[in-house]
Design an enzyme around this catalytic site. Sequence first.
Site, PDB file in Angstrom:
ATOM      1  N   LYS A 182       0.843  -1.202   0.000  1.00 29.11           N
ATOM      2  CA  LYS A 182       0.000   0.000   0.000  1.00 29.11           C
ATOM      3  C   LYS A 182       0.875   1.247   0.000  1.00 29.11           C
ATOM      4  CE  LYS A 182      -3.814  -2.454   2.159  1.00 29.11           C
ATOM      5  NZ  LYS A 182      -4.600  -2.821   3.338  1.00 29.11           N
TER       6      LYS A 182
ATOM      7  N   GLN B  42      -4.469  -1.772   9.692  1.00 31.00           N
ATOM      8  CA  GLN B  42      -4.472  -3.077   9.031  1.00 31.00           C
ATOM      9  C   GLN B  42      -5.098  -4.132   9.950  1.00 31.00           C
ATOM     10  OE1 GLN B  42      -3.619  -3.512   5.864  1.00 31.00           O
ATOM     11  NE2 GLN B  42      -3.954  -5.719   5.870  1.00 31.00           N
TER      12      GLN B  42
ATOM     13  N   ASP C 195     -10.791   3.086   4.649  1.00 32.27           N
ATOM     14  CA  ASP C 195     -11.117   1.656   4.518  1.00 32.27           C
ATOM     15  C   ASP C 195     -12.633   1.435   4.493  1.00 32.27           C
ATOM     16  OD1 ASP C 195      -9.286  -0.395   4.185  1.00 32.27           O
ATOM     17  OD2 ASP C 195      -8.516  -0.195   6.233  1.00 32.27           O
TER      18      ASP C 195
END
Length: 294
Positions: free
Chosen positions: A54, A98, A121
């Site tokens: 990412k 994450q 997200d």
Amino acid sequence: MTAKIINGQEIAAEIQAEVQEAVEAMQAKYGYVPGLATVLVGEDPASSTYVRMKQKRCAEVGIRSIGHSLPADITQGDLEKVVADLNADPEVNGILVQLPLPSHLDEEAVLNSIDLGKDVDGFHPVNIGRLAMKGRDPLFIPCTPYGVMVLLEKSGTQISGAEAVVLGRSNIVGLPVAMLLQKANATVTICHSRTKDLAAHTRNADIVVAAIGRREMVTGDMLKPGSTVIDVGINQKEDPTKKRGYRLVGDVDFDSAKEVAGAITPVPRGVGPMTIAMLLKNTLHAADLALANN
Ligand code: GUN
């Protein structure tokens, strides 16, 4: 009939190029560069690899990334403090924690603590709630489900009125994909490990999204001829011809499925590259929101 292969790598590269162009235009016009903070707790190798990828892709399009690597035994309070500082930091437009988090941490509370406008997200309960509700839209769509929808659209698949079957009901993929398909006017069935006759559902489906985490489980005989198959699975399969001893396969048995489906994503180079492309797009969107609010 052999299915059309939906090239996720190519479509992701197009989106990435669009984001890069928009980032450059933003910098030229406002002197502003979008920033993404990544938060990695512990040293899980898969999570570390994803976060590194990412960050690399951010750099490619000119998005600043700010990496926080935190110890696996961090306390809930200390992790929420990191998030609170990122919420308050005007140079941070997006915050990505994450998942999964180590089991002693309260994932829901952490996701809840992320500023809604920085929830790139799309996992904040309010964003998920808006996704579920008729007539409401989330500020951000979760990245992998967003990528699935783009692949369906780019493949020319008719979503409105289609019978769609989603295999899997995870918070990250299955559930949000089902809600997005429903928003796009598909008739949606969610199947999972307790579904009695999975094949009876998939054989009736115009669209199958496989996110069940079981290697090559969906075979060609389980599909309706001409259907579109989106394979979200990433599983290792022993392969002595490979240096690392395995190769990656999806939740769909590609070889038999491509003989029946009308269009299908491969693994790798299908859904995988789309997740990060949509994250870049969401981060740009977050920067747009920040600029609009200043
Ligand atoms: N773990 C697996 N997929 C994802 C994702 O899209 N975002 C985050 N934050 N964690 C994940």
